[in-house]
Design a protein around this motif. Structure first.
Motif, PDB file in Angstrom:
ATOM      1  N   GLU A 150       0.850  -1.184   0.000  1.00 56.26           N
ATOM      2  CA  GLU A 150       0.000   0.000   0.000  1.00 56.26           C
ATOM      3  C   GLU A 150       0.886   1.234   0.000  1.00 56.26           C
ATOM      4  OE1 GLU A 150      -3.616   2.327   0.475  1.00 56.26           O
ATOM      5  OE2 GLU A 150      -3.248   0.249  -0.134  1.00 56.26           O
ATOM      6  N   SER A 151       0.628   2.187  -0.887  1.00 55.79           N
ATOM      7  CA  SER A 151       1.390   3.434  -0.958  1.00 55.79           C
ATOM      8  C   SER A 151       0.463   4.616  -0.727  1.00 55.79           C
ATOM      9  CB  SER A 151       2.074   3.575  -2.321  1.00 55.79           C
ATOM     10  OG  SER A 151       3.017   2.546  -2.540  1.00 55.79           O
ATOM     11  N   SER A 152       0.704   5.365   0.356  1.00 55.56           N
ATOM     12  CA  SER A 152      -0.155   6.507   0.660  1.00 55.56           C
ATOM     13  C   SER A 152       0.254   7.753  -0.101  1.00 55.56           C
ATOM     14  CB  SER A 152      -0.126   6.791   2.164  1.00 55.56           C
ATOM     15  OG  SER A 152      -0.648   5.701   2.880  1.00 55.56           O
ATOM     16  N   GLY A 153       1.557   7.893  -0.379  1.00 51.24           N
ATOM     17  CA  GLY A 153       2.029   9.020  -1.169  1.00 51.24           C
ATOM     18  C   GLY A 153       1.897  10.357  -0.483  1.00 51.24           C
ATOM     19  N   VAL A 154       2.168  10.418   0.822  1.00 49.80           N
ATOM     20  CA  VAL A 154       2.101  11.690   1.550  1.00 49.80           C
ATOM     21  C   VAL A 154       3.515  12.163   1.883  1.00 49.80           C
ATOM     22  CG1 VAL A 154      -0.187  11.265   2.488  1.00 49.80           C
ATOM     23  CG2 VAL A 154       1.814  10.497   3.766  1.00 49.80           C
ATOM     24  N   THR A 155       3.648  13.453   2.170  1.00 46.24           N
ATOM     25  CA  THR A 155       4.968  14.011   2.448  1.00 46.24           C
ATOM     26  C   THR A 155       5.425  13.637   3.852  1.00 46.24           C
ATOM     27  OG1 THR A 155       4.151  16.078   3.390  1.00 46.24           O
ATOM     28  CG2 THR A 155       4.424  15.982   0.981  1.00 46.24           C
ATOM     29  N   THR A 156       6.720  13.769   4.080  1.00 41.08           N
ATOM     30  CA  THR A 156       7.279  13.489   5.396  1.00 41.08           C
ATOM     31  C   THR A 156       6.636  14.365   6.463  1.00 41.08           C
ATOM     32  OG1 THR A 156       9.395  12.798   4.448  1.00 41.08           O
ATOM     33  CG2 THR A 156       9.416  13.504   6.747  1.00 41.08           C
ATOM     34  N   GLU A 157       6.403  15.628   6.145  1.00 41.10           N
ATOM     35  CA  GLU A 157       5.790  16.542   7.115  1.00 41.10           C
ATOM     36  C   GLU A 157       4.390  16.083   7.489  1.00 41.10           C
ATOM     37  OE1 GLU A 157       7.338  17.428   4.372  1.00 41.10           O
ATOM     38  OE2 GLU A 157       9.124  18.435   5.177  1.00 41.10           O
ATOM     39  N   GLU A 158       3.621  15.611   6.514  1.00 46.61           N
ATOM     40  CA  GLU A 158       2.274  15.117   6.798  1.00 46.61           C
ATOM     41  C   GLU A 158       2.321  13.844   7.623  1.00 46.61           C
ATOM     42  OE1 GLU A 158      -0.543  16.224   3.098  1.00 46.61           O
ATOM     43  OE2 GLU A 158       1.231  15.057   2.558  1.00 46.61           O
ATOM     44  N   VAL A 159       3.224  12.950   7.273  1.00 46.70           N
ATOM     45  CA  VAL A 159       3.351  11.676   7.987  1.00 46.70           C
ATOM     46  C   VAL A 159       3.632  11.915   9.468  1.00 46.70           C
ATOM     47  CG1 VAL A 159       4.756   9.596   8.232  1.00 46.70           C
ATOM     48  CG2 VAL A 159       4.097  10.386   5.963  1.00 46.70           C
ATOM     49  N   ALA A 160       4.490  12.877   9.752  1.00 49.13           N
ATOM     50  CA  ALA A 160       4.868  13.154  11.141  1.00 49.13           C
ATOM     51  C   ALA A 160       3.690  13.607  11.985  1.00 49.13           C
ATOM     52  CB  ALA A 160       5.967  14.210  11.175  1.00 49.13           C
ATOM     53  N   GLN A 161       2.613  14.068  11.331  1.00 48.47           N
ATOM     54  CA  GLN A 161       1.433  14.525  12.061  1.00 48.47           C
ATOM     55  C   GLN A 161       0.391  13.416  12.246  1.00 48.47           C
ATOM     56  OE1 GLN A 161       1.493  17.586  13.435  1.00 48.47           O
ATOM     57  NE2 GLN A 161       3.547  17.675  12.511  1.00 48.47           N
ATOM     58  N   TRP A 162       0.593  12.283  11.639  1.00 48.44           N
ATOM     59  CA  TRP A 162      -0.366  11.193  11.769  1.00 48.44           C
ATOM     60  C   TRP A 162      -0.417  10.678  13.204  1.00 48.44           C
ATOM     61  CZ3 TRP A 162      -0.385   7.151   7.216  1.00 48.44           C
ATOM     62  CH2 TRP A 162      -0.828   7.792   6.046  1.00 48.44           C
ATOM     63  N   GLY A 163      -1.619  10.315  13.639  1.00 49.41           N
ATOM     64  CA  GLY A 163      -1.810   9.747  14.960  1.00 49.41           C
ATOM     65  C   GLY A 163      -2.259   8.303  14.889  1.00 49.41           C
ATOM     66  N   ARG A 164      -2.792   7.828  15.993  1.00 45.81           N
ATOM     67  CA  ARG A 164      -3.185   6.423  16.138  1.00 45.81           C
ATOM     68  C   ARG A 164      -4.104   5.958  15.008  1.00 45.81           C
ATOM     69  NH1 ARG A 164      -7.821   4.275  17.485  1.00 45.81           N
ATOM     70  NH2 ARG A 164      -7.927   2.208  18.513  1.00 45.81           N
ATOM     71  N   ASP A 165      -5.152   6.710  14.727  1.00 46.05           N
ATOM     72  CA  ASP A 165      -6.157   6.250  13.760  1.00 46.05           C
ATOM     73  C   ASP A 165      -5.566   6.077  12.368  1.00 46.05           C
ATOM     74  OD1 ASP A 165      -7.952   6.309  15.821  1.00 46.05           O
ATOM     75  OD2 ASP A 165      -8.952   8.149  15.187  1.00 46.05           O
ATOM     76  N   GLU A 166      -4.744   7.029  11.937  1.00 45.31           N
ATOM     77  CA  GLU A 166      -4.137   6.941  10.605  1.00 45.31           C
ATOM     78  C   GLU A 166      -3.153   5.771  10.514  1.00 45.31           C
ATOM     79  OE1 GLU A 166      -5.152  11.325  11.229  1.00 45.31           O
ATOM     80  OE2 GLU A 166      -4.291   9.697  12.428  1.00 45.31           O
ATOM     81  N   VAL A 167      -2.397   5.557  11.596  1.00 44.31           N
ATOM     82  CA  VAL A 167      -1.410   4.468  11.589  1.00 44.31           C
ATOM     83  C   VAL A 167      -2.107   3.118  11.517  1.00 44.31           C
ATOM     84  CG1 VAL A 167       0.391   3.344  12.948  1.00 44.31           C
ATOM     85  CG2 VAL A 167       0.329   5.834  12.790  1.00 44.31           C
ATOM     86  N   ILE A 168      -3.143   2.946  12.312  1.00 48.68           N
ATOM     87  CA  ILE A 168      -3.874   1.674  12.290  1.00 48.68           C
ATOM     88  C   ILE A 168      -4.574   1.476  10.954  1.00 48.68           C
ATOM     89  CG2 ILE A 168      -5.823   0.434  13.307  1.00 48.68           C
ATOM     90  CD1 ILE A 168      -4.925   1.491  16.033  1.00 48.68           C
ATOM     91  N   ALA A 169      -5.115   2.545  10.396  1.00 49.84           N
ATOM     92  CA  ALA A 169      -5.767   2.437   9.082  1.00 49.84           C
ATOM     93  C   ALA A 169      -4.767   2.013   8.011  1.00 49.84           C
ATOM     94  CB  ALA A 169      -6.410   3.771   8.711  1.00 49.84           C
ATOM     95  N   LEU A 170      -3.548   2.513   8.084  1.00 47.83           N
ATOM     96  CA  LEU A 170      -2.518   2.132   7.115  1.00 47.83           C
ATOM     97  C   LEU A 170      -2.197   0.651   7.214  1.00 47.83           C
ATOM     98  CD1 LEU A 170      -0.383   2.889   4.980  1.00 47.83           C
ATOM     99  CD2 LEU A 170       1.164   3.461   6.879  1.00 47.83           C
ATOM    100  N   ALA A 171      -2.056   0.150   8.435  1.00 50.78           N
ATOM    101  CA  ALA A 171      -1.754  -1.271   8.621  1.00 50.78           C
ATOM    102  C   ALA A 171      -2.884  -2.141   8.092  1.00 50.78           C
ATOM    103  CB  ALA A 171      -1.497  -1.559  10.094  1.00 50.78           C
TER     104      ALA A 171
END
Length: 239
Positions: A150-171
């Motif tokens: 899975e490739s989300s294609g977001v910037t490093t700055e955006e990734v650093a702001q991700w929290g629990r919900d986004e991380v679990i959704a990615l997995a």
């Protein structure tokens, strides 16, 4: 005391490491030096700007003074971006410069997957598709099959702001029935606080970049340790 020196690119999810240090044994230290990334490490081609030998060597002296017994280049894209052989050359040069055992997060993933006895993985990457393909190719060179990516294609700055919900959704988005382990390769992603929840969400081991980075450094220092909150990789072996 065991001290693992970390070379971390820029400023994103570096606060994962103090959390990991607290959750590990009290005599483990993880001193860190921030390296210049030369741009957004998530862009195709940009990983090569983060990992030249001179960028990494600049932080070695400080980590040696901190008592480092091993060094880890805490970047995934900044190592696999050089390809299988190039990433080996990068780490050999780092070890030669430091006079210490050295590795990178990319090789940490390879060694951790092997430690879990897995051969098939799913990858949940925050990178653009072209960068993710570089990581899956790196894993393939190590004999690890990637059954889904899975490739989300977001910037490093955006990734650093991700929290629990986004991380679990990615997995969950990355997971595949044939995968034995799910890999989240970006060291800009905060995952240290969510490792147990991630494994519950997909009902299988999950390896994340900052978790694997620390494990790899401890492996190089020949230090075995266990922590209940840090996932299957740090689970105490069955008697």
């Amino acid at each position: 005391m065991t001290t693992v020196g970390l070379l971390y690119p820029g400023h994103s999810a570096e606060d994962d490491y103090p959390r990991l240090e607290v959750l590990l044994d009290s005599d483990i230290r993880l001193p860190m030096v921030h390296t210049d990334i030369g741009g957004d490490a998530g862009r195709p081609g940009a990983p090569l700007a983060a990992g030249p030998a001179e960028r990494l060597a600049a932080g070695v002296a400080e980590l040696r003074l901190a008592g480092a017994e091993s060094l880890v280049w805490a970047s995934t894209s900044g190592s696999f971006g050089y390809g299988w052989e190039g990433a080996h050359d990068q780490i050999r040069e780092l070890a030669r410069t430091a006079g210490l055992p050295a590795s990178s997060t990319s090789f940490g993933f390879v060694h951790a997957v092997r430690k879990l006895g897995a051969t098939r993985v799913a990858v949940g990457a925050t990178y653009p598709a072209a960068v993710t393909e570089g990581f899956t190719g790196f894993l393939a060179a190590a004999g690890i099959g990637v059954v889904a990516a899975e490739s989300s294609g977001v910037t490093t700055e955006e990734v650093a702001q991700w929290g629990r919900d986004e991380v679990i959704a990615l997995a969950r988005a990355a997971d595949h029935p044939d995968a034995e382990v799910v890999l989240l390769p970006d060291t800009a992603l905060h995952t240290a606080a969510h490792l147990s929840e991630l494994e519950k969400a997909v009902a299988k081991p999950v390896l994340t970049a900052n978790q694997v980075t620390v494990w790899e450094g401890l492996r190089l220092a020949d230090r075995r340790t266990w922590a209940l909150e840090l996932g299957t990789l740090f689970a105490r072996p069955a008697p």
